[in-house]
Motif scaffolding. Structure first.
Motif, short mmCIF file in Angstrom:
data_model
loop_
_atom_site.label_atom_id
_atom_site.label_comp_id
_atom_site.label_asym_id
_atom_site.label_seq_id
_atom_site.Cartn_x
_atom_site.Cartn_y
_atom_site.Cartn_z
N VAL A 21 0.94 38.25 -14.35
CA VAL A 21 -0.31 37.99 -13.66
C VAL A 21 -0.27 38.72 -12.32
O VAL A 21 0.62 38.46 -11.51
CB VAL A 21 -0.52 36.48 -13.44
N ALA A 22 -1.18 39.66 -12.10
CA ALA A 22 -1.14 40.49 -10.89
C ALA A 22 -1.09 39.62 -9.65
O ALA A 22 -1.81 38.62 -9.55
CB ALA A 22 -2.34 41.42 -10.86
N GLY A 23 -0.22 40.00 -8.72
CA GLY A 23 -0.15 39.30 -7.44
C GLY A 23 0.73 38.06 -7.46
O GLY A 23 0.93 37.44 -6.43
N CYS A 24 1.28 37.71 -8.62
CA CYS A 24 2.10 36.49 -8.69
C CYS A 24 3.50 36.77 -8.16
O CYS A 24 4.16 37.71 -8.59
CB CYS A 24 2.19 36.00 -10.12
N GLU A 25 3.94 35.93 -7.23
CA GLU A 25 5.26 36.14 -6.63
C GLU A 25 6.40 35.93 -7.62
O GLU A 25 7.47 36.48 -7.46
CB GLU A 25 5.45 35.18 -5.45
N PRO B 262 1.43 35.98 -18.40
CA PRO B 262 -0.01 35.71 -18.46
C PRO B 262 -0.37 34.64 -19.49
O PRO B 262 -1.38 33.97 -19.35
CB PRO B 262 -0.61 37.06 -18.86
N TYR B 263 0.46 34.50 -20.52
CA TYR B 263 0.16 33.52 -21.56
C TYR B 263 0.79 32.16 -21.29
O TYR B 263 0.48 31.20 -21.98
CB TYR B 263 0.67 34.03 -22.91
N ALA B 264 1.70 32.08 -20.33
CA ALA B 264 2.36 30.81 -20.05
C ALA B 264 2.72 30.72 -18.57
O ALA B 264 3.89 30.69 -18.21
CB ALA B 264 3.62 30.67 -20.91
N PRO B 265 1.69 30.72 -17.70
CA PRO B 265 1.99 30.75 -16.26
C PRO B 265 2.63 29.45 -15.77
O PRO B 265 2.26 28.37 -16.22
CB PRO B 265 0.60 30.93 -15.63
N LEU B 266 3.60 29.59 -14.88
CA LEU B 266 4.30 28.42 -14.34
C LEU B 266 3.64 27.92 -13.07
O LEU B 266 3.59 26.73 -12.82
CB LEU B 266 5.74 28.81 -13.95
N CYS B 267 3.19 28.85 -12.23
CA CYS B 267 2.79 28.43 -10.90
C CYS B 267 1.31 28.03 -10.87
O CYS B 267 0.51 28.50 -11.68
CB CYS B 267 3.10 29.50 -9.86
N ARG B 268 1.01 27.14 -9.96
CA ARG B 268 -0.33 26.60 -9.90
C ARG B 268 -1.35 27.69 -9.55
O ARG B 268 -2.45 27.70 -10.07
CB ARG B 268 -0.37 25.46 -8.87
N ARG B 269 -0.93 28.62 -8.69
CA ARG B 269 -1.84 29.69 -8.31
C ARG B 269 -2.37 30.41 -9.55
O ARG B 269 -3.57 30.65 -9.68
CB ARG B 269 -1.11 30.69 -7.40
N CYS B 270 -1.46 30.77 -10.46
CA CYS B 270 -1.87 31.52 -11.64
C CYS B 270 -2.67 30.68 -12.61
O CYS B 270 -3.63 31.15 -13.22
CB CYS B 270 -0.66 32.13 -12.33
N ARG B 271 -2.28 29.42 -12.73
CA ARG B 271 -3.03 28.56 -13.64
C ARG B 271 -4.47 28.42 -13.16
O ARG B 271 -5.41 28.50 -13.95
CB ARG B 271 -2.34 27.21 -13.80
N THR B 272 -4.65 28.24 -11.84
CA THR B 272 -6.00 28.13 -11.28
C THR B 272 -6.75 29.44 -11.47
O THR B 272 -7.92 29.47 -11.86
CB THR B 272 -5.91 27.80 -9.77
N LEU B 273 -6.05 30.56 -11.19
CA LEU B 273 -6.67 31.88 -11.29
C LEU B 273 -7.20 32.14 -12.71
O LEU B 273 -8.32 32.60 -12.91
CB LEU B 273 -5.65 32.95 -10.90
N ALA C 89 -7.82 29.93 -15.07
CA ALA C 89 -8.90 29.00 -15.41
C ALA C 89 -10.22 29.51 -14.85
O ALA C 89 -11.28 29.38 -15.45
CB ALA C 89 -8.58 27.61 -14.86
N ASP C 90 -10.13 30.15 -13.70
CA ASP C 90 -11.29 30.62 -12.99
C ASP C 90 -11.82 31.95 -13.54
O ASP C 90 -13.00 32.10 -13.84
CB ASP C 90 -10.85 30.77 -11.52
N GLN C 91 -10.92 32.91 -13.69
CA GLN C 91 -11.36 34.26 -14.07
C GLN C 91 -11.25 34.54 -15.57
O GLN C 91 -11.69 35.58 -16.05
CB GLN C 91 -10.54 35.31 -13.31
N GLU C 92 -10.60 33.67 -16.26
CA GLU C 92 -10.42 33.78 -17.71
C GLU C 92 -9.97 35.17 -18.14
O GLU C 92 -9.00 35.69 -17.62
CB GLU C 92 -11.70 33.34 -18.43
N GLU C 93 -10.71 35.79 -19.07
CA GLU C 93 -10.26 37.06 -19.64
C GLU C 93 -10.25 38.21 -18.63
O GLU C 93 -9.68 39.26 -18.88
CB GLU C 93 -11.13 37.44 -20.85
N ALA C 94 -10.91 38.02 -17.49
CA ALA C 94 -10.97 39.09 -16.49
C ALA C 94 -9.77 39.03 -15.54
O ALA C 94 -9.61 39.91 -14.68
CB ALA C 94 -12.25 38.99 -15.70
#
Ligand SMILES: Nc1ncnc2c1ncn2[C@@H]1O[C@H](COP(=O)(O)OP(=O)(O)OP(=O)(O)O)[C@@H](O)[C@H]1O
Ligand SMILES: [Mg+2]
Length: 328
Positions: free
Chosen positions: A101-105, A110-121, A123-128
Motif C-alpha cells: 500500500v503506497a505510503g505505508c511505513e 494490499p490484500y491483508a493490511p495490518l495497520c489502521r492507516r491502510c485499513r482506513t485508506l 475502506a475509503d478509496q477502495e479499488e483506487a
C-alpha cells in the motif's frame, strides 16, 4: 521482468492482474515466497548462492532445508566464514517486485493490511487505493546487535507528539513510531551477533515471532508482522548459558554451522574472488606459490594454540595479504 511503470498502480489493477491476484498473494507469507522461489531455482539447477565456495555439501543444503521448511534459522560460525554474505544473498529468493500500500511505513500487503492507516485508506478509496512496489534489496534489513540496542530501536516506541498532533490516544496504533523490525515487514530481517542483544529485546523478538504482539512502555501493541528472521552468531557465545533466552532459542528452527575452507585450493579460490588485484596496470600474474603460501599461513594459524579459538582466523586475512602483496 516488468518495468515498474508497467506494474499495476491501484488496488483494482492489482486485483485483476494474474501474477498479483488476491488468490495468490493474500495469504502468501515471505517464507512461502522464499520457498516457492527456492524450489524454482532448484528445478532449474541454478546455484543457490553465487560465489559461495566449498559449502555445496555442508552449509548450502542445510540453508535450503531451513527455507523449504519455512523456518527461522541461525548461522553459527567463526569470523569470516561468509555468514553475512549468505544472509545477504537470501534476498535473491524474493520476488523481483512486491506490491504494498503506497505510503505505508510497514509496507502493508494490499490484500491483508495490518495497520489502521491502510485499513482506513482502503475502506475509503477502495479499488483506487494507490499501490507501490519494492525490490528484493528494499526488503532485506540487517542489524548488527550490540548490548545497547533498545526496544524502541528494534520494535518501536509510542510517539506522544504524533498522538497530540493527530488527536489520538497514546495507546492507539496510529501513534506508534516504528522501529527496524516493523519496517522490515514483508521482508527478511537479519540480526548479526544475536547473543549481544539484551534479554529484554530477545523476549520482544520472541513475542513478535510467537504471538504477533509486543508491549511498549506497558501498552500492548498488536503487530502480526510477516518477516523471515535470520541470525548469525559465534557458536560459543550462542551456547553460553544465559546469553540467549530459552524461549527464543526454541523458536529458531535450524542451527547451521559454517566452517573455513577445507582445502588450500578452496581457500585460494575464495581469496582470488575477493582480493582486489586488477589495477589497470597491464597483466598481473600472482604466482601460485605465493597464493599457496598466504593460504597455508591461514590454515596453520587456525590450528595454532596461540590463536583465540573463539574468533578463528577470518578468510579476510589471506584476502588482505594478497591485496597488499600487490604493491602498485
Ligand atoms: N566459503 C566462502 N565462499 C566465498 N566467500 C567467502 C567464503 N568464506 C569467506 N568468504 C569471504 O570472506 C569475507 C568475509 O565474509 P563475511 O563477512 O560474510 O563473514 P562472517 O562469517 O559474516 O564474519 P563475521 O563473524 O566477522 O561477521 C567475504 O568477503 C566473503 O565473501
Ligand atoms: Mg558477519
Amino acid at each position: 521482468m516488468p518495468q515498474t511503470s508497467l506494474l499495476p498502480g491501484t488496488l483494482g489493477e492489482l486485483r485483476s492482474s494474474k501474477l498479483y491476484s488476491e488468490a495468490r498473494l493474500a495469504k502468501r507469507t515471505v517464507k512461502d515466497e522464499m520457498r516457492e522461489n527456492l524450489i524454482a531455482r532448484l528445478r532449474e539447477k541454478k546455484p543457490l548462492f553465487a560465489g559461495i565456495v566449498g559449502y555445496d555439501d555442508t552449509v548450502v543444503p542445510q540453508v535450503a532445508n531451513a527455507i523449504l521448511s519455512r523456518q527461522n534459522f541461525i548461522l553459527l560460525g567463526l569470523r569470516g566464514q561468509a555468514k553475512s554474505r549468505i544472509l545477504r544473498a537470501l534476498s535473491g529468493l524474493l520476488d523481483a517486485h512486491a506490491p504494498f500500500v503506497a505510503g505505508c511505513e510497514i509496507r502493508d500487503n494490499p490484500y491483508a493490511p495490518l495497520c489502521r492507516r491502510c485499513r482506513t485508506l482502503i475502506a475509503d478509496q477502495e479499488e483506487a487505493t494507490p499501490i507501490a512496489w519494492m525490490t528484493p534489496d528494499d526488503r532485506y534489513v540487517e542489524k548488527l546487535a550490540t548490548p545497547d540496542v533498545t526496544v524502541a530501536d528494534l520494535i518501536g516506541d509510542l510517539d506522544p507528539i504524533k498522538a497530540a498532533r493527530g488527536g489520538h490516544d497514546l495507546a492507539s496504533e496510529l501513534t506508534m513510531h516504528y522501529g527496524l523490525l516493523p519496517r522490515a515487514n514483508r521482508g527478511i530481517f537479519a540480526v548479526n551477533e544475536l547473543p549481544d542483544l539484551a534479554g529484554k529485546i530477545q523476549v520482544a523478538l520472541f513475542n513478535i515471532l510467537q504471538e504477533g504482539d509486543v508491549q511498549i512502555k506497558g501498552y500492548p501493541v498488536r503487530l502480526a508482522l510477516d518477516v523471515a528472521l535470520v541470525f548469525s552468531a559465534n557458536p560459543e557465545d550462542y551456547t553460553a548459558r544465559g546469553k540467549i533466552v530459552t524461549p527464543l532459542k526454541d523458536r529458531i528452527g535450524s542451527e547451521i554451522r559454517t566452517h573455513y575452507a577445507s582445502t588450500v585450493d578452496e581457500g585460494i579460490a575464495i581469496t582470488k574472488q575477493e582480493a582486489w588485484t586488477a589495477r589497470n596496470l597491464g597483466t598481473l600474474e600472482i604466482p601460485t606459490f605465493l597464493r599457496e603460501t598466504v593460504e597455508q599461513v591461514a590454515f596453520l594459524a587456525r590450528d595454532d594454540k596461540r590463536v583465540d579459538k573463539r574468533s578463528g582466523v577470518s578468510q579476510v586475512a589471506p584476502v588482505r595479504k594478497v591485496v597488499s602483496a600487490v604493491t602498485p
